[in-house]
Design an enzyme around this catalytic site. Structure first.
Site, mmCIF file in Angstrom:
data_model
loop_
_atom_site.group_PDB
_atom_site.id
_atom_site.type_symbol
_atom_site.label_atom_id
_atom_site.label_comp_id
_atom_site.label_asym_id
_atom_site.label_seq_id
_atom_site.Cartn_x
_atom_site.Cartn_y
_atom_site.Cartn_z
ATOM 1 C CG HIS A 185 140.581 80.316 -30.411
ATOM 2 N ND1 HIS A 185 141.688 80.273 -29.573
ATOM 3 C CD2 HIS A 185 140.537 81.587 -30.885
ATOM 4 C CE1 HIS A 185 142.266 81.464 -29.563
ATOM 5 N NE2 HIS A 185 141.594 82.273 -30.364
ATOM 6 C CG HIS A 228 138.510 86.451 -30.244
ATOM 7 N ND1 HIS A 228 139.057 86.919 -29.069
ATOM 8 C CD2 HIS A 228 139.397 85.553 -30.732
ATOM 9 C CE1 HIS A 228 140.237 86.340 -28.863
ATOM 10 N NE2 HIS A 228 140.477 85.509 -29.867
ATOM 11 C CG HIS A 265 144.992 84.186 -27.358
ATOM 12 N ND1 HIS A 265 143.829 84.141 -26.644
ATOM 13 C CD2 HIS A 265 144.642 84.364 -28.664
ATOM 14 C CE1 HIS A 265 142.810 84.297 -27.479
ATOM 15 N NE2 HIS A 265 143.269 84.436 -28.708
ATOM 16 C CD GLU A 276 147.565 84.783 -32.480
ATOM 17 O OE1 GLU A 276 147.491 85.284 -31.342
ATOM 18 O OE2 GLU A 276 146.725 84.995 -33.386
ATOM 19 C CG HIS A 321 146.429 81.224 -32.022
ATOM 20 N ND1 HIS A 321 145.831 81.278 -33.253
ATOM 21 C CD2 HIS A 321 145.759 82.126 -31.243
ATOM 22 C CE1 HIS A 321 144.850 82.187 -33.220
ATOM 23 N NE2 HIS A 321 144.781 82.708 -32.015
ATOM 24 C CG ASP A 351 141.499 83.933 -33.977
ATOM 25 O OD1 ASP A 351 141.086 84.071 -32.818
ATOM 26 O OD2 ASP A 351 142.626 84.312 -34.342
#
Ligand SMILES: O=c1[nH]cnc2c1ncn2[C@@H]1O[C@H](CO)[C@@H](O)[C@H]1O
Length: 359
Positions: free
Chosen positions: A15, A17, A213, A216, A237, A295
């Site tokens: 995970h 980005h 997602h 979270e 998350h 992340d």
């Protein structure tokens, strides 16, 4: 905390980005080439503006992308470069396999409505973005000897892009795209819109792997929806699952995979600042199925090594749990079965473990 190496072994990251992992040096360099005026003059001052220093909210964190996305978006050379450099950075952190996610639409400047970041219309479509990222990733794989695959993101606030996203996943599945995600601000947009649902239905129909997602900062019902309606195989998350013990037990029994991002969860305000009581300590105690991830390493100023040293020093992680978590990550990655087995085998070998199926 020092960015020291507490787990000097091959790692898997699921995970992260891509657009939360650019190098500040590259942003400044591309801005200069394109004649874009930046709000800071030096790399260090720019980094200082981008990084989240204190716990805030998911919404304010997401605003940080607006500081630099327009520099890379719509620029073919820059898009390919950030993908290539990403692989180099992850190889340096000791990852041997990484799944990196991004929204092709947020880096495009044509065939996207609205054109993001106030760009003028150009000739980089979402599909062209996927091709450029694939190229950068595969050149990075060749040069840095690790494996990198991608996940394409639908955005919560842009349901009309989602059908496009699943079609791109389908078209480029032989070219490095291994799954679909739903990202964005779940605190503003709750229930998944019907267009997201349709895109995920299509993903199920085509056998495209799915992560979402959820939980979270949003309530546990978002996690439930992700699993039951969107048929997510992994949850991005998912911390707030713990607020619904029945749901948590069900997902534990199902061995649902949670993509945990410790430093992110503190700085987005998703979890309280005391790492000793972080949801991942419950996951560890319950032998849940989860991974450790960065992340958005640019915005959270983190690295895999910093996540691991935080887990070790503030959350009681030991070497054995790091190994367990990485093998679980490999087992729940979106690679085809054979490649997945190969990845699990190479981790077991590196860790000096006899391969088990029991995790
Ligand atoms: O922690 C997160 N939660 C939700 N959305 C996120 C997070 N980090 C990044 N993005 C969103 O995903 C997009 C595609 O990569 C990013 O542009 C950002 O808007």
């Amino acid at each position: 905390m020092a960015d020291k190496v507490v787990f000097a072994q091959p790692k898997v990251e699921l995970h992260v980005h891509l657009d939360g992992a650019f190098r500040v040096e590259t942003i400044m360099d591309v801005a200069k080439r394109r004649g874009i005026v930046m709000p800071a003059k030096t790399v260090e001052d720019m980094r200082n503006l981008i990084v989240v220093h204190q716990p805030g909210t998911l919404t304010t964190f997401l605003e940080k992308f607006g500081l630099y996305m327009h520099v890379v978006a719509g620029d073919k050379a820059a898009i390919k470069r950030i993908a290539y450099e990403f692989v180099e950075d992850k190889a340096k952190e000791g990852a041997i396999y990484v799944e990196v996610r991004y929204s092709p639409h947020l880096l495009a400047n044509c065939k996207v409505d609205p054109i993001p970041w106030n760009q003028e219309e150009g000739d980089v479509s979402p599909e062209e973005v996927v091709r450029l990222v694939n190229k950068g990733l595969s050149e990075g794989e060749r040069d840095f000897k690790i494996k990198a695959r991608s996940i394409l993101c639908c955005m919560r606030h842009m349901p009309k892009w989602s059908m496009d996203v699943v079609k791109l996943c389908e078209k480029y599945r032989k070219d490095g795209v291994v799954g679909i995600d739903l990202a964005g601000d779940e605190s503003l947009v709750c229930q998944a819109n019907s267009e997201h649902r349709q895109a995920y239905e299509e993903a199920v129909r085509c056998g495209i792997h799915r992560t979402v997602h959820a939980g979270e900062v949003g309530p546990p019902c978002m996690v439930k929806e992700a699993v039951e309606v969107l048929k997510a195989e992994r949850i991005g998350h998912g911390y707030r699952t713990l607020e619904d013990p029945e749901l948590y037990k069900k997902l534990l029994d199902q061995k649902m995979h949670f993509e945990v991002c410790p430093i992110s969860s503190k700085l987005t305000g998703a979890c309280c600042s005391d790492f000793a009581t972080h949801p991942v300590t419950t996951f560890m105690k319950d032998k849940a199925n989860y991974s450790l991830n960065t992340d958005d390493p640019l915005i959270f100023n983190s690295t895999l090594n910093l996540e691991y040293s935080t887990a070790h020093e503030l959350m009681g992680f030991n070497e054995e749990e790091f190994k367990r978590v990485n093998i679980l990550s490999a087992k729940h990655c979106f690679l085809p079965e054979k490649e997945k087995e190969e990845l699990v085998r190479s981790l077991c070998e590196a860790y000096g473990m006899i391969q088990q199926t029991a995790f």
